[in-house]
Design an enzyme around this catalytic site. Structure first.
Site, PDB file in Angstrom:
ATOM      1  CE1 TYR A 145      -3.704   2.515   0.742  1.00 51.94           C
ATOM      2  CE2 TYR A 145      -2.269   3.318   2.495  1.00 51.94           C
ATOM      3  CZ  TYR A 145      -3.387   3.467   1.692  1.00 51.94           C
ATOM      4  OH  TYR A 145      -4.189   4.571   1.839  1.00 51.94           O
ATOM      5  CG  ASP A 240       5.841   3.488   0.826  1.00 53.99           C
ATOM      6  OD1 ASP A 240       6.187   4.054   1.882  1.00 53.99           O
ATOM      7  OD2 ASP A 240       4.669   3.377   0.457  1.00 53.99           O
ATOM      8  CE  LYS A 268       2.344   4.952   8.569  1.00 51.04           C
ATOM      9  NZ  LYS A 268       0.954   5.087   8.974  1.00 51.04           N
TER      10      LYS A 268
END
Ligand code: HOZ
Length: 435
Positions: A145, A240, A268
Site C-alpha cells: 500500500y 516506500d 509517520k
C-alpha cells in the site's frame, strides 16, 4: 474493561456527519466488528478512551509514535514552537535542520522535499520518476500500500485489503493501466513484467518490508534483485519507507538490507505524530523539482514548523545509543511469549516480525506475499482482537495491518500482553471454529 458507553454514543453521532464515522476506513472496526474506541488521551505506551478505559497501545498512531504518546521532550518542544506561530508559508530554519538530520541518517537521500502525508510523498515520487525517466508505467506489488493516489490504488493492502475492495471506484482505468503488478517476493513475476514492458517502466515502488498486508519481510535476494534489475534497465527504484523509515534502524530498511534506492518516501516517525510526508533521493533527480526544475509539486502547510519540531525532537531522542536494541529486545520478548502461548494452546499462527514491527497471522502456512497473507483467518483474528481488547490491549483492528512496539512499552507491558495472549488463545481454542 468498563462499558464503551461514551465511545458508542460518539460513534453514533460521528456517523451522521463523517462517512462511516471516521476519517480513515480501518478505524471503523469493520473487519473485526464492534464499536471503535474514541480516544481522549495517550501517555507513554497507553491510550485512554472516552469511558476512561486504559489500553496498552500497539498501534501507536499507525507507527508514527515510536517514542510512545506525549513524549515529554516532544511535548515541551511543541509547546515552545506553537507560542511563536504554527505556519508561515515561508521557509524556516527548522526545515533545513530536519532535512540535514534525515540526509545524515539515510545516505541515499541527498536532497529531500517535505509534504504532508505518505500519500503525497509516494504520489510525488512517482511523478518525479516519470519525469526523470521519460517513461509512464510503474510496477508495484500486490498487497503493498502506497497511499491513496489514483495510480497506486490497485491490488493495494491496508484498508483495501481490510475491507476486501480490489480497486477503488472513481479511479479512471487510464491511471491504473499505467500500473503493473507483480506478487511480492516473486522474482519470476517481476521478470515477466519486465520482459513485456521493461522499456516503458519508470519505477518500481516497493515497501522494503511489506507492512500493509500484515508484516511480510522480503525474502533473501528479493530487494537485491530489484536493485540490480532496475540499475540495468534504466528504471528507478523507489523504497516506500513511510512505515519502515527510522523504525527498523535509524537508517531505515535500506540500512538493514544494505540497498540504496534512487528515491525514498518517508512519513509517520519523521513527523513525531504530526502530519508529514517526505520524498528524497539522488540529487540529479531531486533537482528536477520546482522551483529548480519542471516537476511541479507544492503545499501550503509543507514543512510547517510544528511538524518539523516534532520530527527533529523525535529523531534526536531516537538517535540516542541503544534505542534500536531496546526496541528489538522488547519486540523479541513479545514474539517469544506469543509463540509459546500459541504452541501451548495449539493454535496455528505465523508470527511475522522485523524489529519492532509484527503481525500475528492466523494460518499454518508461511506468509510470503499477499496471496498467502490473505489465507489467514480474519475470523480468528477478529476473535483474538476482541479478547485482547477486553483485557486492555489495543491491536490493529485488521489482520492486514502491522502492530508497533514503541520505546515507551515497558517490560511490565510486555508481560501483561503475553499473559493476555495466553488467555485469548485459550478462549479461541475452546470456541467452535469454521476455519
Ligand atoms: N493506512 C493506515 C495504516 N496502514 C491507516 C491509517 C489510519 O487509519 O489512521
Amino acid at each position: 474493561m468498563k462499558e464503551l458507553k461514551r465511545s458508542k454514543e460518539l460513534f453514533q453521532e460521528a456517523q451522521r456527519y463523517l462517512p462511516g464515522g471516521v476519517d480513515s476506513p480501518v478505524r471503523a472496526f469493520k473487519a473485526v466488528g464492534g464499536n471503535p474506541l474514541f480516544i481522549r488521551r495517550g501517555q507513554g505506551s497507553k491510550i485512554y478512551d472516552e469511558d476512561d478505559n486504559e489500553f496498552i497501545d500497539y498501534v501507536c498512531s499507525w507507527g508514527a509514535l515510536i517514542l510512545g504518546h506525549s513524549h515529554p521532550q516532544v511535548v515541551k518542544a511543541l509547546k515552545k514552537v506553537i507560542e511563536s506561530g504554527t505556519s508561515f508559508g515561508t521557509p524556516t530554519e527548522l526545515e533545513t535542520t530536519l532535512a540535514k538530520m534525515i540526509c545524515a541518517a539515510i545516505p541515499s537521500i541527498k536532497m529531500i522535499r517535505f509534504v504532508n502525508s505518505g500519500t503525497e510523498a509516494t504520489m510525488s515520487a512517482i511523478r518525479l520518476a516519470r519525469a526523470f525517466t521519460k517513461r509512464d508505467k510503474i510496477l508495484k506489488f500486490s498487497g503493498c500500500y502506497h497511499g491513496h493516489s489514483d495510480g497506486l490504488l490497485t491490488k493495494a493492502g491496508s484498508g483495501l485489503a481490510t475491507l476486501g475492495i480490489p480497486a477503488s471506484l472513481g479511479v479512471p482505468a487510464f491511471f491504473t493501466n499505467q500500473t503493473l503488478i507483480a506478487p511480492y517476493n516473486n522474482l519470476e513475476g517481476v521478470a515477466q513484467v519486465f520482459d513485456k514492458f521493461g522499456q516503458e517502466i519508470a519505477a518500481i515502488i516497493v515497501e522494503p518490508v511489506a507492512a500493509n498486508m500484515g508484516v511480510v519481510p522480503p525474502q533473501p535476494g528479493f530487494l537485491e534483485h530489484l536493485r540490480s534489475l532496475t540499475q540495468k534497465s534504466g528504471v528507478l527504484l523507489i523504497f516506500d519507507e513511510v512505515i519502515t523509515g527510522f523504525r527498523l534502524t535509524y537508517g531505515g530498511a535500506q540500512a538493514l538490507y544494505e540497498i540504496a534506492p534512487d528515491l525514498t518516501c518517508l512519513g509517520k516517525i519523521i513527523g513525531g505524530g504530526l502530519p508529514i510526508g517526505a520524498y528524497g533521493g539522488r540529487k540529479e533527480i531531486m533537482e528536477l523539482i520546482a522551483p529548480l526544475g519542471p516537476v511541479y509539486q507544492a503545499g501550503t502547510l509543507s514543512g510547517n514548523p510544528v511538524a518539523m519540531t516534532a520530527g527533529i525532537k523525535t529523531l534526536k531522542v531516537l538517535s540516542q545509543p541503544e534505542s534500536y536494541s531496546q526496541l528489538e529486545k522488547k519486540a523479541s520478548q513479545l514474539e517469544k511469549g506469543i509463540t509459546e502461548a500459541a504452541s501451548k494452546a495449539e493454535i496455528n499462527i505465523k508470527l511475522s516480525r522485523v524489529g519492532s514491527l509484527f503481525t500475528i497471522f492466523f494460518t499454518r502456512e508461511p506468509v510470503t506475499d499477499y496471496e498467502t497473507a490473505s489465507q489467514a483467518s480474519t475470523e480468528l483474528y477478529a476473535k483474538f482482537f476482541h479478547q485482547m481488547l477486553s483485557q486492555g490491549i489495543y491491536l490493529p483492528p485488521s489482520q492486514f495491518e502491522a502492530s508497533f512496539v514503541s520505546l515507551a512499552h515497558s517490560d511490565e507491558d510486555i508481560e501483561i500482553t503475553v499473559d493476555a495472549v495466553h488467555k485469548a488463545f485459550n478462549i479461541i481454542q475452546k470456541a467452535p471454529r469454521r476455519d
